[in-house]
Design a protein around this motif. Structure first.
Motif, PDB file in Angstrom:
ATOM      1  N   ALA A   6      53.521  17.816  28.390  1.00  0.00           N
ATOM      2  CA  ALA A   6      52.144  18.229  28.675  1.00  0.00           C
ATOM      3  C   ALA A   6      51.102  16.958  28.624  1.00  0.00           C
ATOM      4  O   ALA A   6      50.195  16.806  29.372  1.00  0.00           O
ATOM      5  CB  ALA A   6      51.592  19.264  27.911  1.00  0.00           C
ATOM      6  N   ASP A   7      51.339  16.282  27.260  1.00  0.00           N
ATOM      7  CA  ASP A   7      50.470  15.051  27.325  1.00  0.00           C
ATOM      8  C   ASP A   7      50.823  13.987  28.231  1.00  0.00           C
ATOM      9  O   ASP A   7      49.783  13.328  28.895  1.00  0.00           O
ATOM     10  CB  ASP A   7      50.737  14.306  25.877  1.00  0.00           C
ATOM     11  CG  ASP A   7      50.229  15.228  24.862  1.00  0.00           C
ATOM     12  OD1 ASP A   7      49.460  16.134  24.815  1.00  0.00           O
ATOM     13  OD2 ASP A   7      50.824  15.164  23.501  1.00  0.00           O
ATOM     14  N   LEU A   8      52.045  13.878  28.482  1.00  0.00           N
ATOM     15  CA  LEU A   8      52.252  12.818  29.580  1.00  0.00           C
ATOM     16  C   LEU A   8      51.581  13.104  31.154  1.00  0.00           C
ATOM     17  O   LEU A   8      51.201  12.507  31.900  1.00  0.00           O
ATOM     18  CB  LEU A   8      53.813  12.766  29.879  1.00  0.00           C
ATOM     19  CG  LEU A   8      54.069  11.397  30.539  1.00  0.00           C
ATOM     20  CD1 LEU A   8      53.575  10.328  29.643  1.00  0.00           C
ATOM     21  CD2 LEU A   8      55.942  11.429  30.405  1.00  0.00           C
ATOM     22  N   LYS A   9      51.831  14.643  31.228  1.00  0.00           N
ATOM     23  CA  LYS A   9      51.169  15.106  32.438  1.00  0.00           C
ATOM     24  C   LYS A   9      49.630  14.949  32.603  1.00  0.00           C
ATOM     25  O   LYS A   9      49.059  14.666  33.651  1.00  0.00           O
ATOM     26  CB  LYS A   9      51.614  16.669  32.795  1.00  0.00           C
ATOM     27  CG  LYS A   9      51.057  17.365  34.057  1.00  0.00           C
ATOM     28  CD  LYS A   9      51.662  18.550  34.127  1.00  0.00           C
ATOM     29  CE  LYS A   9      51.082  19.538  35.362  1.00  0.00           C
ATOM     30  NZ  LYS A   9      50.735  18.777  36.271  1.00  0.00           N
ATOM     31  N   LYS A  10      49.026  15.043  31.332  1.00  0.00           N
ATOM     32  CA  LYS A  10      47.685  14.904  31.168  1.00  0.00           C
ATOM     33  C   LYS A  10      47.309  13.305  31.491  1.00  0.00           C
ATOM     34  O   LYS A  10      46.376  12.936  32.339  1.00  0.00           O
ATOM     35  CB  LYS A  10      47.204  15.308  29.919  1.00  0.00           C
ATOM     36  CG  LYS A  10      47.160  16.809  29.614  1.00  0.00           C
ATOM     37  CD  LYS A  10      46.374  17.090  28.222  1.00  0.00           C
ATOM     38  CE  LYS A  10      46.423  18.302  28.177  1.00  0.00           C
ATOM     39  NZ  LYS A  10      46.063  18.695  26.642  1.00  0.00           N
ATOM     40  N   GLU A  11      48.202  12.407  31.033  1.00  0.00           N
ATOM     41  CA  GLU A  11      47.941  11.099  31.274  1.00  0.00           C
ATOM     42  C   GLU A  11      47.980  10.408  32.897  1.00  0.00           C
ATOM     43  O   GLU A  11      47.336  10.079  33.370  1.00  0.00           O
ATOM     44  CB  GLU A  11      49.014  10.216  30.339  1.00  0.00           C
ATOM     45  CG  GLU A  11      48.689  10.057  28.872  1.00  0.00           C
ATOM     46  CD  GLU A  11      47.643   9.476  28.432  1.00  0.00           C
ATOM     47  OE1 GLU A  11      47.288   8.492  29.299  1.00  0.00           O
ATOM     48  OE2 GLU A  11      47.027   9.719  27.391  1.00  0.00           O
ATOM     49  N   LEU A  12      49.243  11.374  33.473  1.00  0.00           N
ATOM     50  CA  LEU A  12      49.235  10.974  34.664  1.00  0.00           C
ATOM     51  C   LEU A  12      47.975  11.650  35.746  1.00  0.00           C
ATOM     52  O   LEU A  12      47.650  11.035  36.559  1.00  0.00           O
ATOM     53  CB  LEU A  12      50.482  11.864  35.318  1.00  0.00           C
ATOM     54  CG  LEU A  12      51.089  11.599  36.720  1.00  0.00           C
ATOM     55  CD1 LEU A  12      51.017  10.040  37.129  1.00  0.00           C
ATOM     56  CD2 LEU A  12      52.140  12.372  37.185  1.00  0.00           C
ATOM     57  N   ASP A  13      47.580  12.860  35.063  1.00  0.00           N
ATOM     58  CA  ASP A  13      46.350  13.460  35.963  1.00  0.00           C
ATOM     59  C   ASP A  13      45.176  12.554  35.677  1.00  0.00           C
ATOM     60  O   ASP A  13      44.567  12.250  36.681  1.00  0.00           O
ATOM     61  CB  ASP A  13      46.271  14.707  35.576  1.00  0.00           C
ATOM     62  CG  ASP A  13      47.169  15.744  35.777  1.00  0.00           C
ATOM     63  OD1 ASP A  13      47.882  15.468  36.876  1.00  0.00           O
ATOM     64  OD2 ASP A  13      47.193  16.989  35.505  1.00  0.00           O
ATOM     65  N   ALA A  14      45.079  12.096  34.581  1.00  0.00           N
ATOM     66  CA  ALA A  14      44.024  11.220  34.310  1.00  0.00           C
ATOM     67  C   ALA A  14      43.969   9.876  35.099  1.00  0.00           C
ATOM     68  O   ALA A  14      43.091   9.321  35.652  1.00  0.00           O
ATOM     69  CB  ALA A  14      43.564  10.745  32.865  1.00  0.00           C
ATOM     70  N   THR A  15      45.302   9.097  34.833  1.00  0.00           N
ATOM     71  CA  THR A  15      45.395   7.918  35.950  1.00  0.00           C
ATOM     72  C   THR A  15      45.292   8.239  37.467  1.00  0.00           C
ATOM     73  O   THR A  15      44.538   7.440  38.126  1.00  0.00           O
ATOM     74  CB  THR A  15      46.731   7.483  35.641  1.00  0.00           C
ATOM     75  OG1 THR A  15      47.182   7.448  34.275  1.00  0.00           O
ATOM     76  CG2 THR A  15      47.063   6.338  36.396  1.00  0.00           C
ATOM     77  N   LEU A  16      45.652   9.185  37.868  1.00  0.00           N
ATOM     78  CA  LEU A  16      45.436   9.458  39.375  1.00  0.00           C
ATOM     79  C   LEU A  16      44.073  10.054  39.678  1.00  0.00           C
ATOM     80  O   LEU A  16      43.310   9.397  40.743  1.00  0.00           O
ATOM     81  CB  LEU A  16      46.163  10.955  39.848  1.00  0.00           C
ATOM     82  CG  LEU A  16      47.734  10.691  39.845  1.00  0.00           C
ATOM     83  CD1 LEU A  16      48.692  11.884  40.386  1.00  0.00           C
ATOM     84  CD2 LEU A  16      48.211   9.474  40.790  1.00  0.00           C
ATOM     85  N   GLN A  17      43.247  10.680  38.803  1.00  0.00           N
ATOM     86  CA  GLN A  17      41.739  10.772  38.918  1.00  0.00           C
ATOM     87  C   GLN A  17      40.898   9.379  38.819  1.00  0.00           C
ATOM     88  O   GLN A  17      40.226   9.257  39.711  1.00  0.00           O
ATOM     89  CB  GLN A  17      41.307  11.678  37.920  1.00  0.00           C
ATOM     90  CG  GLN A  17      39.580  12.193  37.942  1.00  0.00           C
ATOM     91  CD  GLN A  17      39.558  12.799  39.325  1.00  0.00           C
ATOM     92  OE1 GLN A  17      40.449  13.635  39.595  1.00  0.00           O
ATOM     93  NE2 GLN A  17      38.575  12.684  39.591  1.00  0.00           N
TER      94      GLN A  17
END
Length: 143
Positions: A6-17
């Motif tokens: 979940a943390d990694l998914k949040k990091e990916l979402d933040a990077t894409l944003q």
């Protein structure tokens, strides 16, 4: 493991944003930053796994070192006993003839002493007190 995902998914979402907001010119820097975070997580997981396996191997070695084991085979112990009894006959005769009863006692004390030393050498912990199982694998505990 789900919390890390979940943390990694949040990091990916933040990077894409951040890529959407900053544009294409920062894409490679953002991807590099995200990959660096993934590498750090992989390195941490590998390091934890290696430490755990090393600790397990050290525990296994420590358990084997404490496990009482006979160092000689049954045949060697049996042979030593037979030789000891065969040699006891002439030693008894010589000790009884030369020193009478005290000579005989000394001869047999020597025979018993040699056999006790042999028994202690081939059976570790034989005279070291009582040992009992702790209930956890092959662990032994002194009383």
């Amino acid at each position: 493991m789900d919390a890390r995902d979940a943390d990694l998914k949040k990091e990916l979402d933040a990077t894409l944003q951040a890529r959407r907001e900053l544009g294409d010119e920062y894409e490679s820097a953002l991807v590099d930053s995200f990959l660096e975070k993934v590498d750090q997580r992989i390195d941490g997981a590998v390091e934890r796994r290696v430490r755990r396996q090393l600790a397990e191997q050290q525990m296994a070695v420590a358990r084997d070192a404490r496990t009482p084991k006979a160092t000689d085979s049954f045949g060697e112990r049996f042979g030593f006993g037979i030789v000891s009894l065969v040699l006891a006959i002439p030693l008894s005769a010589i000790g009884g003839e030369v020193g009478h009863l005290p000579g005989l006692v000394v001869a047999w004390a020597g025979i018993v002493g040699v056999n006790v030393v042999q028994a202690a050498r081939t059976t570790p912990g034989l005279f070291g007190g009582r040992r009992r199982r702790t209930g956890q694998g092959d662990a032994w505990q002194e009383d």
